[in-house]
Design an enzyme around this catalytic site. Structure first.
Site, short mmCIF file in Angstrom:
data_model
loop_
_atom_site.label_atom_id
_atom_site.label_comp_id
_atom_site.label_asym_id
_atom_site.label_seq_id
_atom_site.Cartn_x
_atom_site.Cartn_y
_atom_site.Cartn_z
N TRP A 8 16.33 30.54 73.53
CA TRP A 8 17.13 29.60 74.32
C TRP A 8 18.62 29.89 74.19
O TRP A 8 19.37 29.80 75.17
CB TRP A 8 16.80 28.15 73.96
CG TRP A 8 15.34 27.89 74.18
CD1 TRP A 8 14.39 27.66 73.23
CD2 TRP A 8 14.63 27.91 75.44
NE1 TRP A 8 13.15 27.52 73.80
CE2 TRP A 8 13.27 27.67 75.15
CE3 TRP A 8 15.01 28.11 76.76
CZ2 TRP A 8 12.29 27.61 76.14
CZ3 TRP A 8 14.04 28.06 77.75
CH2 TRP A 8 12.70 27.82 77.44
N ASP B 60 22.70 22.58 72.11
CA ASP B 60 21.45 22.36 72.82
C ASP B 60 20.51 21.69 71.81
O ASP B 60 20.02 22.33 70.89
CB ASP B 60 20.90 23.71 73.29
CG ASP B 60 19.51 23.59 73.93
OD1 ASP B 60 18.97 22.47 74.00
OD2 ASP B 60 18.97 24.64 74.35
N LYS C 197 10.70 16.57 75.06
CA LYS C 197 10.15 16.82 73.72
C LYS C 197 10.26 15.56 72.86
O LYS C 197 9.26 14.97 72.47
CB LYS C 197 10.85 17.99 73.06
CG LYS C 197 10.60 19.29 73.84
CD LYS C 197 11.56 20.36 73.49
CE LYS C 197 11.65 21.42 74.57
NZ LYS C 197 10.40 22.11 74.87
C1 LIG Z 1 15.80 24.41 72.72
C2 LIG Z 1 15.47 24.48 74.19
N1 LIG Z 1 16.46 24.64 75.08
C3 LIG Z 1 16.21 24.70 76.40
C4 LIG Z 1 14.93 24.61 76.89
C5 LIG Z 1 14.71 24.69 78.37
O1 LIG Z 1 14.52 23.39 78.82
P1 LIG Z 1 14.21 23.03 80.34
O2 LIG Z 1 12.80 23.46 80.60
O3 LIG Z 1 14.39 21.53 80.38
O4 LIG Z 1 15.19 23.73 81.22
C6 LIG Z 1 13.86 24.44 76.01
C7 LIG Z 1 12.49 24.34 76.52
O5 LIG Z 1 11.51 24.40 75.84
C8 LIG Z 1 14.14 24.38 74.62
O6 LIG Z 1 13.16 24.23 73.73
#
Ligand SMILES: Cc1ncc(COP(=O)(O)O)c(C=O)c1O
Length: 362
Positions: free
Chosen positions: A104, A173, A197
């Protein structure tokens, strides 16, 4: 079809507190005496105002936010924030520091870079397949912000303590560990988190932004990509994802009224993760993939002696009412996601199953 609900260890969308689901079920046809479902109500109505205002008030109270912080609800997921953060915060001549701790973070760096923004990757744990959180990082005192991923959902690592950036605001994030523990808010300029989550269903992303960073938003980027658009209109410039915001509101109510807040939530989370890690540490059969001091309390990632055994483990677990234990497709192995809503009893059931499986196959 399963007759009963399973113990749900999915990484996201993930388990929601049962009392929240029951409340949704009870109120689904008639929200607060409106005679309508939350999915049928105008976002300009008193009923939705009550929902979104209560959600914002609870977030401010839970995190003890002072008046400088704005609470926003956006769409596009956390992935949209990978692009919006640099688009809004970095002007000509500005730069930002990023720490790369996995999939991520890598995506966040990419989205800033493709806009031509000046990005310094000041630390990375890629050298050991992202199994740890880098320490003693030299941040640039002139950076506009320092970006981290507080919990790495796929690799199973988490920042146990937030880094000293020398006063540079942290942008984090927190998609997979928001509301799992108290936060030293004075370090943060912006926090974003996809809801699916720890906080609610997919479809809404929470952004908490401080005044000084909000003031950086340029006027010449598209309206829907500007933080000020959401801050000025209480997240209702256009139609917000009403059902998702409503569910978030109920999860926050559960967190405050049934759990007791972040200190209590953190205690439960430490206990749940401790059960699994303590057992893995004395076992020759299960092997945790993250370094001990970097382990996530939310996503417990582990391997078995062979991929064949991992497949059997995931399948047998499901037969025993324990779902979602397969590791992310990019890394394989096994992963138990034990976010806030996952009860201690589910983790105890998993632990029992792990012991039985090891006895049978080990
Ligand atoms: C730490 C983290 N950041 C970003 C994301 C991406 O999220 P989204 O699917 O809401 O764009 C995730 C998805 O699992 C994640 O675990």
């Amino acid at each position: 079809m399963k007759a009963d609900r399973i113990c749900n260890f999915n990484a996201g969308p993930a388990a929601l507190p049962l009392p929240v689901l029951e409340e949704i079920q009870r109120s689904f046809l008639n929200l607060a005496g409106s005679g309508m479902s939350i999915t049928e109500i105008s976002h300009r109505s008193k009923w939705f105002d009550d929902v979104i205002n209560d959600a914002v008030t609870r977030i401010k109270r839970i995190l003890a936010l002072d008046d400088r912080y704005h609470v926003l609800f956006l769409q596009g997921g956390a992935s949209m924030q990978f692009c919006m953060v640099p688009m809004n915060l970095l002007g000509a001549g500005d730069s930002a520091d990023y720490v790369n701790t996995g999939t991520w973070s890598t995506k966040a760096i990419k989205e800033a870079s493709i806009q031509g923004k000046s990005v310094n990757v000041v630390a990375s744990s890629e050298d050991r397949n992202f199994a740890y959180i880098p320490q003693s990082i030299a941040f640039d005192a002139n950076a506009v912000f320092a970006h981290i991923t507080s919990n790495n959902t796929i690799k199973g690592t988490q920042w146990a303590r937030f880094p000293d950036t020398g006063g540079v605001p942290i942008v984090a994030d927190m998609s997979s560990d928001i509301f799992s523990r108290p936060l030293p808010m004075e370090k943060f300029g912006l926090i974003y988190a996809g809801a699916q989550k720890n906080m609610g269903p997919a479809g809404v992303c929470l952004v908490i932004i401080r005044d000084d960073l909000l003031a950086r938003t340029p006027g010449d980027i598209p309206t829907m990509l500007r933080y000020t658009t959401y801050a000025e209109k209480n997240s209702m410039y256009n139609t917000p994802p009403c059902f998702a915001v409503y569910t978030v509101q109920l999860v926050l109510k559960w967190l405050e009224e049934s759990i007791g807040g972040l200190d209590q939530m953190a205690d439960v989370n430490r206990k749940k993760a401790g059960l699994l890690y303590d057992y893995m540490d004395q076992s020759d059969f299960y092997r945790g993939t993250a370094d001990k001091d970097s382990r996530s309390l939310m996503n417990v990632t582990f391997r078995l002696p062979s991929e064949e055994l991992e497949k059997a483990f995931v399948a047998d677990a499901l037969d025993n009412g324990l779902g979602g234990l397969k590791g992310h497709r990019s890394v394989g192995g096994c992963r138990a996601s034990i976010y806030n809503p996952t009860p201690l009893s589910a983790v105890e059931a998993l632990l029992d199953f792990m012991k039985t499986f090891e006895r049978r196959k080990g």
